[in-house]
Design a protein around this motif. Structure first.
Motif, short mmCIF file in Angstrom:
data_model
loop_
_atom_site.label_atom_id
_atom_site.label_comp_id
_atom_site.label_asym_id
_atom_site.label_seq_id
_atom_site.Cartn_x
_atom_site.Cartn_y
_atom_site.Cartn_z
N PRO A 11 0.85 -1.19 0.00
CA PRO A 11 0.00 0.00 0.00
C PRO A 11 0.89 1.24 0.00
CG PRO A 11 -0.04 -1.08 2.16
CD PRO A 11 0.84 -1.91 1.27
N THR A 12 0.31 2.38 -0.31
CA THR A 12 1.07 3.62 -0.26
C THR A 12 0.83 4.29 1.08
OG1 THR A 12 -0.73 4.88 -1.24
CG2 THR A 12 0.90 3.94 -2.74
N VAL A 13 1.81 5.03 1.50
CA VAL A 13 1.73 5.68 2.81
C VAL A 13 0.55 6.66 2.87
CG1 VAL A 13 2.91 7.28 4.37
CG2 VAL A 13 4.18 5.38 3.34
N LEU A 14 0.42 7.50 1.85
CA LEU A 14 -0.60 8.55 1.94
C LEU A 14 -2.02 8.00 1.84
CD1 LEU A 14 0.95 11.59 0.03
CD2 LEU A 14 1.11 10.94 2.44
N ALA A 15 -2.15 6.78 1.31
CA ALA A 15 -3.48 6.16 1.27
C ALA A 15 -3.80 5.48 2.59
CB ALA A 15 -3.55 5.15 0.13
N ARG A 16 -2.84 5.39 3.47
CA ARG A 16 -3.05 4.68 4.72
C ARG A 16 -2.82 5.57 5.94
NH1 ARG A 16 -3.12 -1.05 4.30
NH2 ARG A 16 -3.96 -1.57 2.25
N ILE A 17 -3.11 6.85 5.77
CA ILE A 17 -3.23 7.72 6.94
C ILE A 17 -4.65 8.25 6.89
CG2 ILE A 17 -0.78 8.30 6.98
CD1 ILE A 17 -1.39 10.94 5.63
#
Lengths: 826, 826
Positions: B225-231
């Motif tokens: 997953p990408t970081v910005l999609a998981r905040i």
């Protein structure tokens, strides 16, 4: 207490301290004044270190080199952290993002006693002070930046941008360690720093240590304000919250608030922040490992704080003019000398040092003792803590090679199986780093033993592939982060490797430079203990970018690496699976090197048994008798050299053609694993002597050398060899791209047919006597290209080629497996 | 309408549109389906482009290479932007951050007609469709990424991270241009991208164009997953606000909302955002140029949106498994072939194309026409808009050189005076970029004509040095940003230069690679017009890092650059002021190159008059008769070669010693400005023929060559030359650091005394006959080192040395000026 004896995690992070006493605040201020005094002294003074007489022109250095602006802020932070560390007995290291504040870190190490312990000539008396001042940025002395020479440092004051990456690298697997990381607001504008804030999504609240970022907003760079100092507080706080932090904003030095009051406010903030951290740690210890909002500090002060406000009528403190040496003409301008004298005396050195130049006892006592001193913390001299890896016997992981050319193996996949057991046997001091490609690079077996560490949100097993709160694999799509984390991890005494696309490892060229320089210098510093090597694995390489094409092709990292000191750099090009295993075992055992290993991830034939591989890797290069057609006792007619997996395959295929077509031609095949063997023994410790080189490559026969990278590197490495003018190199030429493997090697004239043409053209007599074979080779190339254009894949005679011995044994490649494989996975 | 005729600024940005009609929404959806169909077709199909028969195994490509995951999102955005552009007649270019979504951009260019205009073989019929599909990522076809071959692109789909930097570079000085910049959420993790959001503090709301960042959160990379999609959204919104943007969050595709409804919502958002932009532009036109909060869009969709949800029971759409080719075994697995068939038919191609394969007219009509089509916008083929610079005559800016060695000039300072007039005469198509060092690099004269562009907060003239809302100098402490902005500026048809520390230009090694590859490929694409060269000025170089030391020393960018195609790269090492002027005039006139110019900023003697300099630079290298002791008609005994300012000084000082000590020795001095002259004419267009090389360097006499960088580069360039085995090179060796200039050259054996020793050792007979001179040279080195260690500056006989002719004329260096100068300004 010794830091090598970790305390139980639940007890590790003390909390709940009360007010800081007036006496302690006074002591903090005295430390700060002393550190500032020592910093200014280092920048300016040759002599008269205690100002026992009025400052004279000859007391001032003839060349003023150094940086003042960031230094007083660093000194302030160091003083306050000392107070808290001593009270809480909290193992802490200090990362100096603004590394040009070198004088400050040297001053602090001198004040806490470490400096004189490590450098006995810098005594704790007037003469020692004089030497301390004189040596700074002086010929034969110490660098002006924070450097390997600086006690307590793991972070070179060179290129900016890696403070937080290094800090998190240090924190991984050090659950009891606090890493105070000062980020300069200039540095904060760099790309690597801007993304490194997100490291907080990759740190485990219980099993890793804690990074406390301190953004030092002193407002200016060399000639400009900084961006983050010129956005409003709402935006800045939003940015830090957006990065996942809880910001604590501290502002001081802009009005006439007393230093005592400033110290009181900051000491309280430090306690608040450390209590917050202790609370998070306690929650984590009790099982709540959800990503917390780690605190961070915004520390806004004037640049050059406590320095001269105005010089020649120009604002200096609180402006970019304080960046470097504010009174650059102190020797030539009496008024400047006078200002310098007043500036130095403003710290009241007579209250800080006794008549013999010894620091006042109460100042020293602010600091913790022994290894709790940030300048003496063993984590900052990682070699002290380094433990050799427990390495399973790589021989047991090898592939069977009954005859050369049998099998069809993805070499890194087998390496991954060995690494899986490396991880199992070294659960807390070995990690694998990579931007997003550990599985794409075929190391997926490691997920049998571990996961990818991830502390952002989870969405479940359907989409979260081997993600876990704790794991040995670190993946973030930033080569800068991967390299920075790994460097921090290595510098604090652990082991690791970085797997990356070959083309994009150039992203960290400059970081590699800094690390190589660090290693070079630490080799010469006795108290710095050797650390584990930095290991690269480049398995998505230039020759197989079928998916990605020209933009993903660049084998030049090797060229870049070999520019650094020969003592530091090693480059390996294992041609098959067993040689890759043997090579990597060697790399993980080594210290103080940068090892670059390039080994393709596509299915490829195996050539050497494990015993042969070990012998071949130990020699670094060697004649492959089984591949050549030499006659014992006679000289070869031509040497086919190769380095790299794809070139080796093409050379063997060419040797096969030659053996069939010109059976009497005596062909020698030489494979090179350790590229540095090509160089002169005088130039590189791995270099081959001239006579050995001549023995292998002959002094006078044509050498056709097929090389993985840019061809001229081979010339550069061999230009002093006897037979150099006979060496003809084929390699990568930046010709463009194609989407099938053989078309790609043809495009660069590295293919088997072209190598045969090279042989015909260079072995005396063949060009005329073998004109028809030559023409058939040209035709074969045209046919191969035509087939590819028509069918979209490589011509079967090439695609399905196997080395004759393997073909005879029915052990050729599994064509289906080959066909099913596309190019790189990106 | 033509974009080369700018509309009046007040009228440029239309606002206030009403609802989007149902018919238009339907048309958007049809475009999207068509683009998705064409994208999937390109990835998978060899034949049967309209699926007139059931999909057969032979319709599918044998090697499936490409990336689906990001493509449908790009197609969606392109469709919606087309609608808005057509309505508003708004000149817009599209930056594809996720450049591996190549099929999408090709599809869109085909749908709007540009593709067939540019590539007539790709006709608008069934056969054209077949060719369009077949050529994609196929041998002899087009790359799978967005590339120079892709109409409308200025942004290679290679290394990630530069979408926003390129976008802002394109927007500078294009007040009427909208740059829609799609940022992939993978890319968003890179360092360069993370800091490039801050570009909004450097753009002028009236005089520059507008960048609309669209963060495409499709959630996954290759395997993660990408970081910005998981905040959480709060954090993400805070981050964007912290970056100074007003985020508009759009989420779609995760439930069963109808596509019509999704299109309606997004069309409305696009209008809202464009209206906000229009409002900001209107405010700016009326004089309010305070930094606005520019809108940006967060566009959250499933990865591989509209593709198969599950394949083999594994979640595909909405997961990392959709990244590349979801049905990799479509040829081998009948069920997969069936899924592919259904997937393709789900776009209902029969509703989109007529029986002849022509796209339905209403779909085409969604797009704007002519140059308003994003794929045909001339800004994306910058050479079309390129205007030659108006260059003042550099000869008028030169320094007087009555005799060689007179004067003591900071060469870049003089260059700065010329650049000042370049800026004055080219007020809207020339910019200077640099991390923070334009003044430190001695170009400060330009501030007589311009300022540094800055749109963060101001604090007043006391601390804000030449900062203004608009200016020709762009400084941010990120080499990535500088390079990325400059590339964007050049690619859209303007001119510029990048001044940087030599060591840290390695930060952009990988960006340079991508740009050089772009230039190489565009040279071969007829419809791409040549753009201005990318010019580097490296004036804080390896030899004068007195302030900064070892971490700031690396001359290897030259080595990196010369690995790229000879047609593209040029490297210049002007030895003095007039040669620097002549060189830079040449650079600013050139096209399609990367020019690297290394020229120190410290005061140094001048050697050539302007006429001599022009002749010398035109030749690229030459014999300096005045410096040698040759006799007309006789061969020299030894050649002293030099390239670079510091090496030239040391060679001249050595020549001076030799002329005094061994007057009969026939010494030839050769200076090299254009490094590529050293190479063979067959290897580089600037290369010297072998006979010319032999004439200048002799085929058989010893050549002692003092070179600015790593010595082996000279060997690499000359290994084929007749006399190569006689060339002995002195250069930078990574030996460490020192803080005075002469000590530094001594540390690397490049100093005058060592060069004399080299001559004695290599000219036959001298070693015995001149043993005493040799010993004196050794002693001079020791004395120099000792003096430096004691006094902290270089020994006067070296520091104050001037070339004898200048000394005789009383025109030697101004020692005071020299002494006052420290090292680099960082």
């Amino acid at each position: 207490m010794s830091l090598t004896t970790p305390r139980p995690a639940t007890d590790a992070w003390a909390a709940g301290h009360g007010d800081v006493s007036a006496e302690t605040l006074e002591r903090i201020d005295r430390w700060w004044r002393a550190a500032n005094y020592l910093s200014v002294g280092q920048i300016y003074l040759l002599a008269n270190p205690l100002l026992t007489t009025p400052l004279d022109v000859d007391d001032v250095k003839p060349r003023l080199l150094g940086h003042w602006g960031t230094t007083p802020g660093l000194n302030f932070l160091y003083a306050h952290l000392n107070r808290a560390i001593a009270e809480r007995q909290q193992s802490t290291i200090f990362i100096t993002g603004p590394g040009h504040g070198g004088p400050g870190l040297v001053a602090s190490a001198y004040l806490d006693g470490t400096y004189s312990e490590i450098y006995p000539a810098i005594t704790e008396d007037t003469e020692g002070l004089r030497r301390l001042f004189r040596q700074f940025s002086f010929p034969g002395g110490i660098p002006s930046h924070v450097a390997p020479e600086t006690p307590g440092s793991i972070h070179e004051g060179g290129e900016l941008g890696y403070a937080l990456s290094h800090a998190y690298g240090a924190a991984f697997d050090n659950p009891d360690l606090l890493v105070a990381a000062v980020v300069g607001d200039g540095e904060a504008e760099t790309g690597p720093l801007a993304t490194s804030w997100h490291s907080n999504k990759f740190v485990h609240p219980a099993q890793d240590g804690v990074v406390l970022p301190i953004l030092h907003l002193n407002g200016y760079k060399i000639a400009n304000p900084t961006v983050l100092a010129r956005i409003d507080d709402d935006e800045l706080v939003a940015l830090m919250r957006g990065y996942g932090h809880e910001p604590h904003v501290f502002v001081a030095g802009f009005d006439d608030e007393s230093h005592t009051e400033i110290h009181r406010r900051f000491a309280t903030m430090v306690d608040t922040v450390l209590d917050e951290i202790a609370e998070i740690k306690a929650r984590a210890a009790s099982g709540d490992v959800d990503r917390p909002r780690w605190p961070m500090i915004v520390f806004r002060t004037p640049k050059g704080w406590t320095g001269p406000d105005y010089i020649d009528g120009k604002k200096t403190t609180g402006s970019w003019r304080a960046h470097q040496v504010p009174l650059a003409n102190a020797r030539d301008t009496p008024e400047h000398l006078e200002v310098l004298d007043q500036w130095l005396r403003s710290y009241r050195p007579d209250e800080l040092f006794d008549d013999e130049g010894r620091i006042a006892a109460d100042i020293r006592e602010l600091a913790p003792t022994g290894e709790l001193r940030m300048s003496a913390n063993p984590h900052a001299n990682g070699g002290q803590l380094l433990k050799d890896l427990r390495l399973p016997d790589f021989r047991e992981y090898g592939v069977d090679v009954p005859v050369p050319g049998s099998g069809m193996t993805e070499a890194p996949k087998v390496l991954g199986q060995w690494l899986t057991d490396v991880i199992r046997q070294n659960p807390d001091n070995f990690r694998i780093f990579g931007p997003d490609e550990t599985a794409s690079n075929r190391l997926q077996a490691v997920y049998d033993a571990t996961d990818k560490q991830w502390n952002a949100e989870f969405e479940g097993p359907e989409v979260d592939d081997h993600l876990a709160r704790a794991g040995r694999v670190m993946e973030m799509l930033s080569e800068h982060q991967c390299q920075g984390w790994l460097e921090g991890y290595l510098l604090t005494g652990r082991h690791g490797l970085f797997n990356c696309y070959e083309a994009f490892i150039h992203i960290v060229d400059s970081m590699f430079n800094q690390h190589a320089k660090w290693l070079k210098v630490t080799d010469e510093i006795p108290w710095r203990r050797p650390i584990a090597s930095l290991n690269y694995l480049l398995s998505s390489h230039v020759w197989r970018q079928d998916h990605n094409g020209f933009s993903h092709q660049d084998p030049g990292f090797i060229d870049h690496v070999v520019n650094k000191k020969a003592e530091i750099v090693r480059v390996y090009l294992p041609p098959d699976t067993n040689t890759l295993l043997s090579t990597y075992d060697h790399c993980l055992r080594s210290k103080q090197y940068v090892n670059v290993v390039v080994a393709g991830k596509q299915p490829a034939p195996d050539f050497l048994t494990m015993d042969q591989a070990v012998a071949h890797c130990t020699r670094g290069l060697g004649i492959w008798d089984w591949a050549g057609t030499e006659t014992e006792g006679e000289e070869p007619d031509v040497v086919l050299g190769c380095a790299g997996d794809v070139p080796t395959l093409e050379v063997l295929a060419a040797a096969d053609i030659l053996r069939r077509e010109i059976p009497k031609l005596k062909v020698r095949v030489v494979n090179v694993v350790d590229l540095m063997r090509m160089q002169d023994a005088k130039e590189h410790p791995h270099g081959l002597s001239d006579s050995d080189f001549d023995t292998i490559f002959t002094p006078d026969k044509p050498v056709i050398f097929a090389y993985h990278g840019y061809p001229w590197l081979i010339h550069r490495l061999t230009y002093r060899r006897t037979g150099h003018s006979n060496i003809h190199v084929r390699g990568y030429k930046e010709e463009g791209t194609t989407t099938t493997p053989f078309d790609m090697v043809m495009l660069n004239d590295l293919d088997r047919y072209h190598l045969v043409i090279d042989v015909i053209d260079r072995v005396p007599g063949l060009r005329t006597s073998r004109a028809s074979l030559r023409q058939r080779m040209v035709d074969s190339r045209l046919a191969a290209r035509q087939y590819t254009r028509l069918h979209g894949e490589d011509i079967p005679e090439v695609r399905d080629w196997v080395w004759p011995e393997a073909a005879a044994a029915g052990l050729g490649q599994d064509v289906d497996a080959n066909a099913a494989t596309g190019g790189d996975n990106e």
